[in-house]
Write a protein that holds these residues in place. Structure first.
Motif, short mmCIF file in Angstrom:
data_model
loop_
_atom_site.label_atom_id
_atom_site.label_comp_id
_atom_site.label_asym_id
_atom_site.label_seq_id
_atom_site.Cartn_x
_atom_site.Cartn_y
_atom_site.Cartn_z
N ARG A 263 -45.25 43.52 51.64
CA ARG A 263 -45.70 43.88 53.13
C ARG A 263 -44.53 44.18 53.71
O ARG A 263 -44.46 45.08 54.67
N GLN B 211 -43.95 47.58 55.91
CA GLN B 211 -43.78 47.41 57.50
C GLN B 211 -42.42 47.87 57.78
O GLN B 211 -42.39 48.79 58.95
N TYR C 278 -41.92 51.21 60.47
CA TYR C 278 -41.23 51.15 61.77
C TYR C 278 -39.95 51.52 62.02
O TYR C 278 -39.42 51.83 63.03
N ALA D 242 -40.34 44.24 64.95
CA ALA D 242 -41.05 44.58 63.40
C ALA D 242 -39.92 44.51 62.43
O ALA D 242 -40.06 44.10 61.26
N ASN E 48 -38.76 41.46 61.06
CA ASN E 48 -39.93 40.37 60.76
C ASN E 48 -40.06 39.29 61.54
O ASN E 48 -40.33 38.20 60.85
N PHE F 139 -45.12 40.32 64.24
CA PHE F 139 -45.14 41.12 62.96
C PHE F 139 -44.44 40.44 61.73
O PHE F 139 -44.20 41.25 60.98
N TYR G 251 -52.95 42.85 59.02
CA TYR G 251 -52.26 44.23 58.31
C TYR G 251 -52.73 45.31 58.89
O TYR G 251 -51.61 46.27 59.18
N LEU H 143 -51.12 46.16 62.27
CA LEU H 143 -49.80 46.62 62.33
C LEU H 143 -49.50 47.92 61.88
O LEU H 143 -48.75 48.55 62.64
N MET H 144 -50.01 48.30 60.66
CA MET H 144 -50.08 49.62 60.18
C MET H 144 -50.53 50.74 61.28
O MET H 144 -49.63 51.94 61.43
#
Lengths: 355, 161
Positions: free
Chosen positions: A156, A160, A164, A216, A219, A223, A320, A323-324
């Motif tokens: 993940r 991510q 980003y 992001a 982390n 996010f 998730y 987020l994407m």
């Protein structure tokens, strides 16, 4: 400070003096960073506590100020457990792979016009390279732990961070166009002349996008899918204990501080004063308020760190797919669009940066 | 509608609202009680550690009717009884398993002679697993220790019963 060193060690070769100066700068920055992290942990717990209508840590030391030192000692004294089936070499290497880029990125950060460890030409590029390097540490940590949860967390995190990274890179392109240089010092210099000439006004969408993708990248909430404790326990560092966990923690907070300091340098004029350009202040006894100094940079950085924590206290974690889609469908189009707008403004000679 | 949604999203209005909520909470009065130094007031009905009471002449109240052990939903009470030389029925064993007890207070309600009571004590611990069994002697000792306090609490509550 360098002049003092030069006069003190005048019997030495100038090359040696430069070396000693650089090493002492590195030492100063590293120690200050670690102290910043110690402060940040306390600051975060206190702020979140206040936002929950609690008082936060207040037992260790006056007002709980020694809490994070006690935590550090606890973590250092704990047993380091290496899982039986883990890849020992990478398991031990990956915390360092996360920490080293986090620390190394500070080499090009200008704290004041004089104080910068390495004033290299491709400073922005170097930063971009090093901040994306951190993802290797995360992936390796998840993979070397040989645990399903850790592996899911690192997968993940990887997806991510890659997503980003692009938005972040585009936001930096905007800054690069406006500042006309890759040197961070020159970018700050291009913003001199008061609050209104800082880049946050003409580049407002990029400023927001940069900060969001910075969150992001580190982390952090909201996010922090990589360590969503509800579904994958603690994500990529679930198997780490003691000092290994402490290093992950340290790297995360150093990255947080880095994103904050970069946002203030790139968009809020770095060490420029809030009151610069106000003529009646410049001529009065308060002229020291308009002087550029490290103090202003620290204030701005502290504000962004507060926003980091504020976000954590305010919002739930993204799903998730949300987020994407935020990364790919919202942030990247906005940055591309704004770069287009900026190009037009540049050609039409509108805006403060047009030469 | 879609355009309004889009504007809402792009201006981050909802985020700003959320930020304002937490910022307000930041300046609100804190409700934390600094526990070991400051304690919250307890109701006289508070159900804490169990105890066995005595009559004023020192004789134990319990008559081994076993109603408490019958009503106990967690089956935490074990009683064995015998006949004394004067013909009265008394317990020889009165064990409460503190790990099974759920502090429901049914035993206190069931007791016909007000022998078993719940005190206000909630700060106690044990270091060994075996210590979870509260024997008759221990329960009586607790009752003796907190006698005055418990009686006062029961009196305060009696008007509402």
């Amino acid at each position: 400070m360098k002049e003092l060193l030069t006069s003190f060690l005048s019997f030495l070769d100038p090359q040696w003096i430069n070396l000693i100066w650089s090493l002492s700068q590195i030492a100063i920055v590293t120690v200050c960073l670690i102290l910043t992290v110690v402060f940040l942990v306390y600051f975060e717990r206190k702020v979140i506590g206040y936002m929950h209508a609690r008082v936060g840590p207040n037992r260790v030391g006056p007002k709980g100020t020694l809490q994070s030192i006690a935590d550090t000692i606890k973590l250092l004294l704990k047993e380091v457990i290496i899982p039986d089936k883990a890849d020992r070499f990478f398991f031990l290497l990956s915390p360092l792979l996360l920490l080293i880029p986090a620390l190394a990125a500070w080499a090009v950060v200008p704290f004041s016009p004089e104080f910068i460890i390495a004033d290299i030409n491709a400073g922005l590029l170097y930063l971009l390279a090093l901040t994306s390097f951190g993802v290797y540490g995360v992936i390796l940590a998840g993979w070397a732990s040989n645990s399903k949860y850790a592996f899911l967390g690192s997968m993940r995190a990887a997806a991510q961070m890659v997503a980003y990274e692009i938005a972040m890179g585009f936001a930096l392109v905007g800054v690069l166009m406006a500042g006309g240089s890759l040197k961070l010092g020159e970018i700050v210099a291009a913003q001199s002349g008061g609050v209104l000439s800082w880049f946050w006004i003409p580049l407002f969408p990029l400023f927001i996008v940069y900060f969001i993708s910075g969150i992001a990248e580190t982390n952090r909430h909201p996010f922090d899918l990589a360590e969503g404790e509800a579904e994958i326990v603690a994500g990529f560092h679930v198997e780490y204990s003691g000092i290994g966990f402490a290093i992950f923690f340290l790297a995360e907070y150093i990255n947080m501080a880095l994103i904050s300091v970069l946002t203030s340098i790139l968009f809020l004029g770095g060490w420029e004063s809030f009151f610069a350009g106000i003529s009646f202040l410049e001529t009065s006894v308060f002229s020291f308020l308009t002087e550029p100094s490290l103090f202003w940079l620290l204030i701005k950085t502290l504000f962004f760190l507060f926003v980091f924590i504020w976000l954590r206290a305010s919002f739930p974690r993204y799903r998730y797919d949300q987020l994407m889609s935020l990364g790919w469908k919202v942030l990247i189009p906005i940055t591309i669009l704004w770069i287009g707008v900026e190009c037009v403004m540049y050609v039409m000679q509108i805006g403060p940066w047009s030469v | 509608m879609k355009i309004i949604q889009l504007i809402k999203k792009l201006t981050l209005i909802d985020f700003i609202k959320g930020f304002i909520v937490t910022l307000k909470a930041f300046f609100r009065r804190k409700v934390t009680v600094q526990y070991p130094e400051v304690k919250t007031p307890l109701s006289p009905r508070f159900r804490g550690k169990l105890a066995l009471m005595r009559y004023d002449n020192g004789e134990e109240r319990c008559i081994a009717c076993k109603l408490c052990s019958a009503v106990c939903p967690a089956q935490a009470i074990t009683i064995e009884s015998e006949e004394r030389s004067d013909g009265s029925r008394r317990t020889v064993k009165f064990d409460i398993d503190a790990f099974k007890c759920i502090y429901c207070g049914f035993c206190e309600e069931a007791c016909p002679v007000d022998s078993i009571v719940e005190t206000n004590i909630f700060e106690y611990h044990m270091t060994e697993n075996q210590q979870r069994i509260q024997t008759k002697e221990m329960l009586l000792a607790t009752g003796d220790q907190y006698r005055d306090q418990t009686i006062e609490n029961k009196k305060k509550d009696s008007r509402y019963r």
